[in-house]
Design a protein around this motif. Structure first.
Motif, PDB file in Angstrom:
ATOM      1  N   HIS A  18      90.898  57.206  35.665  1.00 41.63           N
ATOM      2  CA  HIS A  18      91.736  57.591  34.546  1.00 41.63           C
ATOM      3  C   HIS A  18      92.931  56.994  34.291  1.00 41.63           C
ATOM      4  O   HIS A  18      93.948  57.043  34.898  1.00 41.63           O
ATOM      5  CB  HIS A  18      91.960  59.201  35.067  1.00 41.63           C
ATOM      6  CG  HIS A  18      90.721  59.801  35.723  1.00 41.63           C
ATOM      7  ND1 HIS A  18      89.994  60.807  34.835  1.00 41.63           N
ATOM      8  CD2 HIS A  18      90.271  60.412  36.822  1.00 41.63           C
ATOM      9  CE1 HIS A  18      88.845  61.004  35.475  1.00 41.63           C
ATOM     10  NE2 HIS A  18      89.318  60.932  36.777  1.00 41.63           N
TER      11      HIS A  18
ATOM     12  N   ASN B 290      82.612  59.842  34.930  1.00 35.27           N
ATOM     13  CA  ASN B 290      83.790  60.807  35.215  1.00 35.27           C
ATOM     14  C   ASN B 290      85.130  60.126  35.107  1.00 35.27           C
ATOM     15  O   ASN B 290      86.130  60.153  35.975  1.00 35.27           O
ATOM     16  CB  ASN B 290      83.539  61.182  36.703  1.00 35.27           C
ATOM     17  CG  ASN B 290      82.193  62.026  36.836  1.00 35.27           C
ATOM     18  OD1 ASN B 290      81.841  62.749  35.957  1.00 35.27           O
ATOM     19  ND2 ASN B 290      81.599  61.747  38.069  1.00 35.27           N
ATOM     20  N   SER B 291      85.307  59.255  34.026  1.00 36.88           N
ATOM     21  CA  SER B 291      86.248  58.590  33.699  1.00 36.88           C
ATOM     22  C   SER B 291      87.063  58.775  32.088  1.00 36.88           C
ATOM     23  O   SER B 291      86.380  59.188  31.405  1.00 36.88           O
ATOM     24  CB  SER B 291      85.907  56.937  33.836  1.00 36.88           C
ATOM     25  OG  SER B 291      85.732  56.745  35.233  1.00 36.88           O
ATOM     26  N   ASP B 292      88.146  58.416  32.110  1.00 38.09           N
ATOM     27  CA  ASP B 292      89.094  58.172  30.774  1.00 38.09           C
ATOM     28  C   ASP B 292      89.464  56.974  30.592  1.00 38.09           C
ATOM     29  O   ASP B 292      90.527  56.671  31.302  1.00 38.09           O
ATOM     30  CB  ASP B 292      90.233  59.272  30.718  1.00 38.09           C
ATOM     31  CG  ASP B 292      89.863  60.770  31.198  1.00 38.09           C
ATOM     32  OD1 ASP B 292      89.071  61.310  30.224  1.00 38.09           O
ATOM     33  OD2 ASP B 292      89.848  61.078  32.385  1.00 38.09           O
TER      34      ASP B 292
ATOM     35  N   SER C 248      82.858  61.241  30.384  1.00 43.72           N
ATOM     36  CA  SER C 248      83.767  60.262  30.295  1.00 43.72           C
ATOM     37  C   SER C 248      84.446  60.272  28.727  1.00 43.72           C
ATOM     38  O   SER C 248      83.695  60.508  27.876  1.00 43.72           O
ATOM     39  CB  SER C 248      83.340  58.914  30.393  1.00 43.72           C
ATOM     40  OG  SER C 248      83.001  58.841  32.024  1.00 43.72           O
TER      41      SER C 248
ATOM     42  N   SER D  50      80.463  63.482  27.325  1.00 42.59           N
ATOM     43  CA  SER D  50      81.148  62.459  26.982  1.00 42.59           C
ATOM     44  C   SER D  50      82.113  62.490  25.427  1.00 42.59           C
ATOM     45  O   SER D  50      81.310  63.332  24.699  1.00 42.59           O
ATOM     46  CB  SER D  50      80.438  61.142  26.771  1.00 42.59           C
ATOM     47  OG  SER D  50      79.895  60.821  28.247  1.00 42.59           O
TER      48      SER D  50
END
Length: 335
Positions: A79, A118-120, A148, A174
């Motif tokens: 993140h 599961n990321s930014d 994401s 997403s």
């Protein structure tokens, strides 16, 4: 772990992986490869997670990351610490994110498989954007994005802002945000691939339009998803833009038109409204880094939030209520 100031005469300035490697909370900075992969060269199974950062690395191609056609990169639970509440009115220099996985001035090369989960991530310089690559050489590899948020570059943002690949799959949960403008070289953040698939399961597209791009009532079409073989699917949602109407026209093209009212909700203080219009309803500022940053930030805030409390606070910083000063001056004149 920290890898810093290493120099190699081949590939992989800090990490050369041909097996299985995990980078967790790792700092990789100021490394140099005479070949490719200034920070990381991957030809195996690579997992990146936590607060890993890559910055200031140098290589022919892939100063941040070079992933070969035999490699798989899994970016999970990363993140970027991009301060969306940053207030440009209290500093004297333009901001930079306090922490991002990839250096926004460096490049990423992917010829294999890249899974972002599961990321930014802030990808203002996109993927496969190295200027030495031909258009054909850019469109290699597969990028899978799931649950994401990806913030691409474009108008008001340094960097190419385009994800190039052979195949891009935007999966459930997403959000893609891009910045569009036809100013300068006419480029804007987008996804360009041979095949693009978009899931309709909780996906969204956000578009921020450059300062002075469209006049009231003007319409223009932008190709945000550029697929040689056509785009399969559509985003479930197009994020509401307070200043522009955005409509999907099909096959990755979006029609954008300027709303007639600058403050359609009608909840804006006249002074705040006038201040905002003065900053963002005209020509883009050039030649002054701080002023340009203020304009771009305010433009993004207004389109995202309209006359929200955060925007009101920003406007008060730019043009505080001057009525007490006026009243005091009038009283002094009367006396």
């Amino acid at each position: 772990d920290t890898f810093t100031a290493n120099t190699v005469s081949t590939d992989g300035g800090a990490v050369l992986n041909k097996g299985t490697t995990t980078l967790t909370n790792t700092t990789i900075e100021n490394n140099k490869a005479t070949g490719n992969g200034g920070a990381v060269y991957n030809a195996g199974q690579l997992k990146i997670t936590g607060t890993t950062t890559m910055s200031g690395n140098v290589a022919k191609i892939g100063s941040n990351l070079y992933n070969t056609d035999a490699g798989t990169v899994n970016i999970e639970d990363v993140h970027d610490n991009v301060d969306l509440d940053y207030n440009p009115f209290t500093v004297t220099t333009a901001p930079s994110p306090s922490r991002t996985l990839f250096d926004q001035t460096g490049d990423i090369y992917n010829a294999g498989t890249m899974n972002i989960t599961n990321s930014d991530l802030q990808l203002h310089n996109g993927i496969n954007t190295n200027t030495t690559l031909t258009e054909t050489a850019k469109k290699v590899g597969t990028v899978n994005i799931e649950n994401s948020r990806i913030d691409l570059g474009g108008s008001g943002v340094a960097g190419d802002g385009t994800i190039y690949a052979d195949t891009v799959n935007i999966k459930s949960g997403s959000k893609i945000q891009t910045h569009v403008s036809t100013d300068a070289d006419g480029s804007h953040g987008k996804i360009s691939a041979n095949d693009i698939t978009v899931s309709a399961d909780n996906t969204s597209l956000g578009i921020i339009v450059g300062v002075g791009e469209l006049a009231v009532g003007e319409k223009r079409e932008y190709e945000v998803l550029d697929a040689k073989n056509g785009v399969s699917g559509e985003f479930e949602n197009i994020a509401n833009n307070k200043l522009y109407d955005i409509a999907a026209k099909g096959d990755g093209v979006y029609e954008i038109s300027r709303k007639k009212e600058f403050c359609p909700e009608g909840n804006c203080d006249p002074n705040e409204n006038a201040t905002a219009k003065g900053w963002i309803d005209g020509t883009a500022i050039t030649g002054n880094e701080v002023a340009t940053d203020i304009q771009d930030k305010l433009n993004t805030l207004w389109q995202s939030d309209g006359c929200s409390d955060e925007v009101k606070t920003a406007l008060d910083g730019l043009a505080p209520d001057v009525s007490p000063l006026i009243q005091a001056h009038a009283t002094e004149i009367t006396r």
